[in-house]
Design a protein around this motif. Sequence first.
Motif, mmCIF file in Angstrom:
data_model
loop_
_atom_site.group_PDB
_atom_site.id
_atom_site.type_symbol
_atom_site.label_atom_id
_atom_site.label_comp_id
_atom_site.label_asym_id
_atom_site.label_seq_id
_atom_site.Cartn_x
_atom_site.Cartn_y
_atom_site.Cartn_z
ATOM 1 N N TRP A 44 2.139 -113.937 -9.622
ATOM 2 C CA TRP A 44 1.052 -113.874 -8.646
ATOM 3 C C TRP A 44 -0.302 -114.068 -9.332
ATOM 4 C CZ3 TRP A 44 0.019 -114.619 -3.891
ATOM 5 C CH2 TRP A 44 -1.090 -114.051 -3.262
ATOM 6 N N ALA A 45 -0.460 -113.470 -10.503
ATOM 7 C CA ALA A 45 -1.711 -113.643 -11.244
ATOM 8 C C ALA A 45 -1.889 -115.087 -11.682
ATOM 9 C CB ALA A 45 -1.722 -112.708 -12.458
ATOM 10 N N ALA A 46 -0.800 -115.736 -12.085
ATOM 11 C CA ALA A 46 -0.883 -117.141 -12.493
ATOM 12 C C ALA A 46 -1.240 -118.032 -11.305
ATOM 13 C CB ALA A 46 0.443 -117.582 -13.112
ATOM 14 N N ALA A 48 -2.997 -117.196 -8.806
ATOM 15 C CA ALA A 48 -4.403 -116.955 -8.483
ATOM 16 C C ALA A 48 -5.334 -117.574 -9.509
ATOM 17 C CB ALA A 48 -4.653 -115.451 -8.375
ATOM 18 N N GLU A 49 -5.019 -117.417 -10.785
ATOM 19 C CA GLU A 49 -5.921 -117.876 -11.841
ATOM 20 C C GLU A 49 -5.882 -119.390 -12.021
ATOM 21 O OE1 GLU A 49 -4.683 -115.721 -15.238
ATOM 22 O OE2 GLU A 49 -5.299 -113.755 -14.445
ATOM 23 N N GLN A 50 -4.686 -119.979 -11.991
ATOM 24 C CA GLN A 50 -4.565 -121.404 -12.271
ATOM 25 C C GLN A 50 -4.777 -122.286 -11.040
ATOM 26 O OE1 GLN A 50 -1.032 -122.408 -14.576
ATOM 27 N NE2 GLN A 50 -1.003 -120.385 -15.526
ATOM 28 N N GLY A 52 -5.807 -120.786 -7.723
ATOM 29 C CA GLY A 52 -6.618 -120.167 -6.672
ATOM 30 C C GLY A 52 -5.890 -120.095 -5.356
ATOM 31 N N THR A 116 -9.174 -113.221 -2.898
ATOM 32 C CA THR A 116 -9.130 -114.585 -3.405
ATOM 33 C C THR A 116 -8.775 -114.647 -4.884
ATOM 34 O OG1 THR A 116 -11.516 -114.559 -3.874
ATOM 35 C CG2 THR A 116 -10.822 -115.377 -1.719
ATOM 36 N N ASP A 117 -9.179 -113.646 -5.659
ATOM 37 C CA ASP A 117 -8.845 -113.697 -7.088
ATOM 38 C C ASP A 117 -7.519 -113.018 -7.406
ATOM 39 O OD1 ASP A 117 -9.332 -110.935 -7.178
ATOM 40 O OD2 ASP A 117 -11.360 -111.181 -7.946
ATOM 41 N N GLY A 118 -6.810 -112.565 -6.378
ATOM 42 C CA GLY A 118 -5.468 -112.034 -6.576
ATOM 43 C C GLY A 118 -5.399 -110.588 -6.984
ATOM 44 N N THR A 119 -6.528 -109.895 -7.113
ATOM 45 C CA THR A 119 -6.501 -108.499 -7.547
ATOM 46 C C THR A 119 -6.233 -107.533 -6.400
ATOM 47 O OG1 THR A 119 -8.918 -108.367 -7.309
ATOM 48 C CG2 THR A 119 -8.030 -108.954 -9.485
#
Length: 444
Positions: A44-46, A48-50, A52, A116-119
């Motif tokens: 999920w973090a990937a 969001a970060e890669q 969006g 939006t940033d997944g946090t």
Amino acid sequence: MDPGFTAEQDEIRRTLRALLHERCGPGELRAALDTPTGHDPALWAALAEQLGLPGLALPERHGGVGCPRTDLALAAEETGRVLAPTPLLATSVLAAPLILALGSDAQRARLLPPITDGTLTAALAVPAPALATALALTGPGGGDWAGGGRAGGVQARPADGGRWRLYGEAAQVLDGHSAGLLLVAAHTGGFVRSRTLLFLVAGDAPGVVRTRQTALDATRAQARVQLRHVEAELLGDDSADGGADGGADGGAGGCAVDEGAAVRRALADVGDFAAAFLACEAVGAAGRALERTVEYLGQRVQFGRTIGSFQAVQHRLADVYVRIQAARSAAYYAAWATGRRGSAPDGAMYDAPDGAMYDAPDDAPDGVARDAGGLALAQALEALRLAASEAVQLHGGIGFTWEHEAHLYFKRAAGDELLFGPVHRLRAHAAERAALFTRTEVTV
């Protein structure tokens, strides 16, 4: 309608497929399902970060990418291919658009950037089994699905200090056991001013009891959420006096509007978008199930020949392929149509590319069919069910084992139909709205 993809859409799909191929293989999928959250936080973090992805269809002013909703729906085909267990559906498809459409400026500024940033993940909590009804997929979305002032569902009462208190429970809440934010549909007003409103509740708030449920489709984690006099914030309330006063006298932002009607319209819009998203997911899953079946039939030898060389088997595969292609066309059209009826950055409903606003789905732009999402979802679910059934049968004995992927695709088809269908009700609701079977009186 332009049937081709834009360069940006092609790039999103290509990059997403490569990432999921690397991070969400069969082994990683099963490992994620066994975790307490039911998904891989690193994946999920990937995303969001890669890419969006959580904020792909949210405005840039709130930290999003600013793409049309069509792009997010088309990206769902790739997540559906691998049955990716992520909070994307619950957070970005169901909850975030409601916050964008109904939330106050302060609520959007506080909640949308971390989404939006997944946090921050979010979940929409409605009483089971009313999710399809609340989203106006299988009915008009009215009625007492949120409790109707009686026992059951979730009830809201004004509390001291301009807040609200919620009590009751909701089951089958997608990702409700792990979401940091709960968007709860609760009934308020008693019998005199009966209406359903949406409230914001922190996932770890005192009085919130969340239990992960055993679901038919393990790739869609579900939870039972119990609210025991939990303090809540009215979605859309930015009045100076607080949530209880604003909710009693006005609508979102303190405006004198029919709050219940605004909530129903927002839920119906989200339901149309969710149906297009789910349709694209289903055709992606169906296509992958067919691919895996064709690969196996090209390797398995029987009577001195590969199974795939038998004409009867080829006919069955051809039928599945035709059904998937038809469902894919319907899903793409629904994705395009829901993009034409997206939400404006300021929360206004049904924003077309020309800037015009539409108060209801019936007032959509010319050339955009009503209920395209629901009809596409019905067709896609049927295609997925057929593809998964054939995959189980044509794989023979191994197709029935827990170790094989085929049963996961079959359960996805069955689980989505239970949550968002059934198929015949999706079609019946579209027929009712189009007045296809309205009786007309003939005078002789």
